[in-house]
Enzyme design. Structure first.
Site, PDB file in Angstrom:
ATOM      1  N   HIS A 436       0.904  -1.227   0.072  1.00 55.16           N
ATOM      2  CA  HIS A 436      -0.071  -0.153  -0.044  1.00 55.16           C
ATOM      3  C   HIS A 436       0.978   1.230  -0.042  1.00 55.16           C
ATOM      4  O   HIS A 436       1.902   1.403   0.598  1.00 55.16           O
ATOM      5  CB  HIS A 436      -0.968   0.110   1.208  1.00 55.16           C
ATOM      6  N   GLU A 437       0.352   2.238  -0.830  1.00 57.02           N
ATOM      7  CA  GLU A 437       1.133   3.660  -0.780  1.00 57.02           C
ATOM      8  C   GLU A 437       2.663   3.674  -1.248  1.00 57.02           C
ATOM      9  O   GLU A 437       3.320   4.313  -0.399  1.00 57.02           O
ATOM     10  CB  GLU A 437       0.954   4.527   0.486  1.00 57.02           C
ATOM     11  N   GLY A 438       2.847   2.743  -2.009  1.00 56.54           N
ATOM     12  CA  GLY A 438       4.349   2.608  -2.466  1.00 56.54           C
ATOM     13  C   GLY A 438       4.970   1.379  -1.937  1.00 56.54           C
ATOM     14  O   GLY A 438       5.016   1.079  -0.533  1.00 56.54           O
ATOM     15  N   HIS A 443      10.078   3.037  -1.378  1.00 56.04           N
ATOM     16  CA  HIS A 443      10.518   3.764  -0.614  1.00 56.04           C
ATOM     17  C   HIS A 443      11.887   3.787  -0.058  1.00 56.04           C
ATOM     18  O   HIS A 443      12.509   4.695   0.424  1.00 56.04           O
ATOM     19  CB  HIS A 443       9.633   3.490   0.878  1.00 56.04           C
TER      20      HIS A 443
END
Length: 593
Positions: A436-438, A443
């Site tokens: 989720h979200e990258g 990251h």
């Protein structure tokens, strides 16, 4: 007391280990106090216990289905979402003028932690709407705000973030959804498709409001040509807007919240309303994404915390075997928590969840301070530190949350592998967060390739300064000498290894970035060690002042000791990797697999 989170630890993190009450000295938050903060947390607990937790298993077993072009969700969700709207949760962090409560985001996240620990799937609906509405109120015209945000705040309309496409996930520069200008300024015809859209369609709200990325026809390629649009499922006049639900994805966990595949403008009839300026969409969306990344970290901590509480309760009740030193088989069996290896597994979970929660509260307070500061050198420093910590605070809880929930299953043994106990569901639900979200890899690239260099390394320097300050404070507590020495020694070795790695940046960029995920992992281990040293200092001060709840504080110090002895030492292998000149991940050829 709730079975799915530790109220005692949450209050320790907010009011003892880190003083969230300092936020009340900021004018925007000045109407709040410890009393209002505790009222908010108590209200969250009430909703979690009475509405969310009772359908936790049901939402997993009765997952959403696509029926005649619309996704049907658990029947209890409609009243839950309405409750969030009526009680002001969706717009709680917004201003009084907008009907909000000017609540610090730190407290909003803490309340979210309670909701997520009770029922992650149910918790995502209102907070997705908060993020979408925040984009409209921040960057949209007054007309867009007036037309869309009131019903979103009320829980009548669902908000989403519609980014991903079949060939454009992490690589948003490749998205192909296109916006075609019309004769009316600000209105565009949208055509394309979006996949993996959380709450992208369901029957628990009257309308779905997508905050959608698209490229205006003729705009520059890459991320520079992306714009942001409000794309409702149903137009304001009540007619369909040619946003069709093509399919629903069935997931290994987090099943209660639907993930939709959307076809937009199949009959050339989809209208989208431009948010802000053309070609600024990704910049705008990053506001929501950065908040969402910390939110994902908190989601991961909440699920892992619930699993820890479940395995802890089981370990205290489940009899099995006897102490190794006990030779008399006529003696009764002891609870498994009396065995050292079970304590090891519980300590691992406690160290991960409470260490990561501490980091996220720290980041929340930073974010609240930044949001109310005029631009100045101090604001730049705080922004640089938060930017640096965001990929760490998202990725460490996400990756380690999977291992922590797995350990909860292990504590229960065979029982943990069955649906009779909740830990198998927690384990499945935890796995989404490294995606989720990258993804973690994205990251890692962000941290090593970008964040660490921003503003001439200002964020990295501020992190080192904060860590050094904690070490100085810890040295004043004689009882903490050993863990302080252990931590300081690793900090120095890691600093040396990091300097050597950063030096390779201009020598061979591909090799330099090959181990970006490992660098992210190492900084995560280091930052959680820092958080545990902070907690140990807070606990030791409380004990020195004669705190009555001594067992709680002794448990903090012993967990900090565990972390330094069992988890922090894992950084040594990563340090060795950073010194290596061998790069098999670069040299390996695809056809050699």
């Amino acid at each position: 007391m709730p079975s799915f989170y530790s109220k005692r630890d949450l209050y320790f993190q907010l009011f003892e280990n880190q003083n969230c009450l300092e936020l009340t000295q900021i004018p925007y938050f000045s109407d709040h106090s410890k009393e209002t903060f505790t009222l908010v947390l108590d209200a969250a607990e009430q909703i979690a216990e009475k509405s969310l937790f009772p359908i936790f298993k049901e939402m997993d077993r009765q997952e959403p289905q696509l029926v005649n072009g619309q996704i049907k969700v658990h029947q209890g969700l409609k009243s839950i979402i309405q409750k969030f709207g009526e009680d002001g949760w969706i717009n709680a962090i917004f201003s009084y003028e907008e009907g909000g409560q000017q609540l610090p985001w730190t407290l909003h996240m803490a309340a979210g932690f309670i909701f997520q620990a009770a029922n992650y799937s149910a918790s995502v609906f209102p907070f997705l709407t908060t993020g979408a509405a925040n984009l409209i109120r921040t960057f949209g015209s007054s007309e867009l705000k007036e037309k869309f945000t009131p019903a979103m705040y009320a829980g009548k309309w669902q908000g989403t973030m519609a980014l991903t496409e079949p060939d454009a996930g992490s690589s948003l520069s490749d998205l192909t959804t296109t916006a075609y200008p019309t004769s009316t300024a600000g209105i565009f015809k949208i055509k394309g498709q979006k996949i993996y859209i959380s709450a992208g369609d369901h029957d628990a709200c009257e309308n779905i409001i997508h905050l959608m990325l698209a490229r205006i026809d003729g705009a520059p390629s890459g991320t520079k040509g992306i714009s942001l649009f409000v794309v409702p499922k149903i137009r304001l006049d009540g007619t369909p807007n040619d946003v069709l639900t093509q399919g629903i994805y069935h997931k290994m966990g987090y099943k209660g919240a639907p993930i939709a595949h959307l076809m937009i403008g199949s009959t050339e009839g989809c209208e989208g309303y431009l948010v802000g300026e053309p070609n600024q969409g990704l910049k705008y969306m990053f506001q929501m994404m950065n908040e969402a990344r910390l939110g994902v970290g908190m989601n991961a901590v909440a699920i892992a915390s619930a699993a820890f509480q479940a395995s802890l309760a089981y370990a205290k009740e489940r009899p099995q075997g006897r102490k190794i030193s006990e030779k008399d088989l006529n003696r009764p069996q002891v609870p498994i928590i009396e065995h050292a290896d079970v304590k090891r597994m519980l300590l691992f979970q406690k160290s991960v969840t409470e260490g990561a929660l501490a980091l996220l509260v720290f980041c929340g307070i930073l974010s609240d301070k930044i949001s109310q500061m005029a631009y100045a050198e101090e604001k730049l420093e705080l922004e640089a530190l938060l930017d640096l910590l965001t990929p760490i605070a998202k990725s460490y809880p996400s990756e380690m949350g999977v291992l922590s929930t797995s350990m909860a299953v292990q504590v229960l043994g065979g029982a943990g592998y069955t649906t009779d106990f909740p830990v198998e569901q927690y384990f499945r639900e935890s796995r989404i967060h490294p995606i989720h979200e990258g993804t973690t890899g994205i990251h890692g690239l962000d941290l090593l390739g970008r964040k660490i260099w921003m503003h001439e390394g200002l964020g990295w320097k501020k992190l080192q300064a904060h860590i050094e300050q904690t070490i100085i404070q810890a040295k004043q507590e004689e009882e903490l000498n050993q863990i302080t020495e252990d931590f300081e020694s690793v900090v120095k070795r890691f600093g040396h290894a990091a300097s050597g790695l950063l030096f390779k940046r201009n020598l061979d960029p591909e090799k330099f970035m090959a181990d970006a995920s490992l660098f992210l992992e190492a900084t995560g281990i280091l930052c959680i060690g820092w958080m545990w040293l902070r907690q140990a200092v807070s606990a030791q001060k409380a004990l020195s002042q004669g705190a009555s709840d001594q067992g709680f504080y002794f448990g903090k110090i012993e967990t900090a000791t565990y972390y330094m002895e069992y988890e922090l030492v894992k950084i040594q292998g990563l340090i060795s990797r950073f010194h290596s000149t061998s790069f098999p991940t670069v040299k390996m050829q695809s056809d050699w697999f």
